[in-house]
Design an enzyme around this catalytic site. Structure first.
Site, mmCIF file in Angstrom:
data_model
loop_
_atom_site.group_PDB
_atom_site.id
_atom_site.type_symbol
_atom_site.label_atom_id
_atom_site.label_comp_id
_atom_site.label_asym_id
_atom_site.label_seq_id
_atom_site.Cartn_x
_atom_site.Cartn_y
_atom_site.Cartn_z
ATOM 1 N N GLU A 120 0.857 -1.169 0.000
ATOM 2 C CA GLU A 120 0.000 0.000 0.000
ATOM 3 C C GLU A 120 0.895 1.221 0.000
ATOM 4 O OE1 GLU A 120 -3.926 0.250 2.153
ATOM 5 O OE2 GLU A 120 -2.565 1.348 3.468
ATOM 6 N N TYR A 132 7.217 1.094 -8.201
ATOM 7 C CA TYR A 132 6.394 -0.118 -8.160
ATOM 8 C C TYR A 132 5.841 -0.469 -9.544
ATOM 9 C CZ TYR A 132 6.670 0.924 -3.167
ATOM 10 O OH TYR A 132 7.111 1.207 -1.905
#
Length: 170
Positions: A120, A132
């Site tokens: 997250e 990411y």
């Protein structure tokens, strides 16, 4: 008359000594300092200590020339794992060390038959999101108003983006 001589030289690179090691409570002070310096919303030393000492968690540090420059903490379950925290020293950001930590973690989780990695990230953490995405993570959900924007404005909220990576893709 001026004589100019040019020579072509071969570019050489000097290898940098890097190593991954298990992050333990022995390194808690360094990890806490690194967390404070590298995050706008850092974990407390207590939060780090509890995560590192949890026997279910997987924790690695990355050293460059015997100096800890980053760490990653993950919580595995049956066939998935969640990255709980990732920190890289500000002088070493955008040089591939964050990717190296995630790849090292993924390689070790894969040996444990873990197939999916979750994390997250704050919606405003653009550098982390770009990292990411470059590794193949995909956005799967949003947690509305999940984070306090910063420690000075606790009432101002920021969304959390939940991302997933199928480890077999690495």
């Amino acid at each position: 008359m001026k004589l100019v001589i040019t020579t072509k030289t071969k570019l050489t690179t000097k290898p940098i000594s890097t190593s991954f090691k298990k992050l333990t409570l022995y390194e808690i002070d360094t990890a806490a300092q690194l967390e404070q310096e590298s995050s706008k919303n850092p974990w407390s030393k207590k939060q780090l200590s509890e995560s590192i000492s949890n026997p279910n968690n997987v924790c690695y540090m990355l050293e460059v020339k015997s100096k800890i420059i980053g760490f990653i903490i993950a919580m595995p379950s049956v066939d998935t794992a969640d990255i709980l925290n990732l920190a890289v020293h500000k002088d070493f950001k955008r040089k591939g060390y964050g990717s190296s930590l995630i790849e090292h973690l993924s390689m070790n989780l894969k040996k444990r038959h873990i197939k999916t990695l979750f994390l997250e990230v704050r919606q405003g953490n653009f550098a982390a999101i770009a990292l990411y995405l470059s590794l193949g993570f995909e956005e799967i959900s949003i947690r509305k108003n999940y984070y306090a924007k910063n420690s000075n404005q606790l009432s101002v909220k920021e969304d959390g983006i939940i991302m997933r990576l199928e480890i077999s893709t690495l």
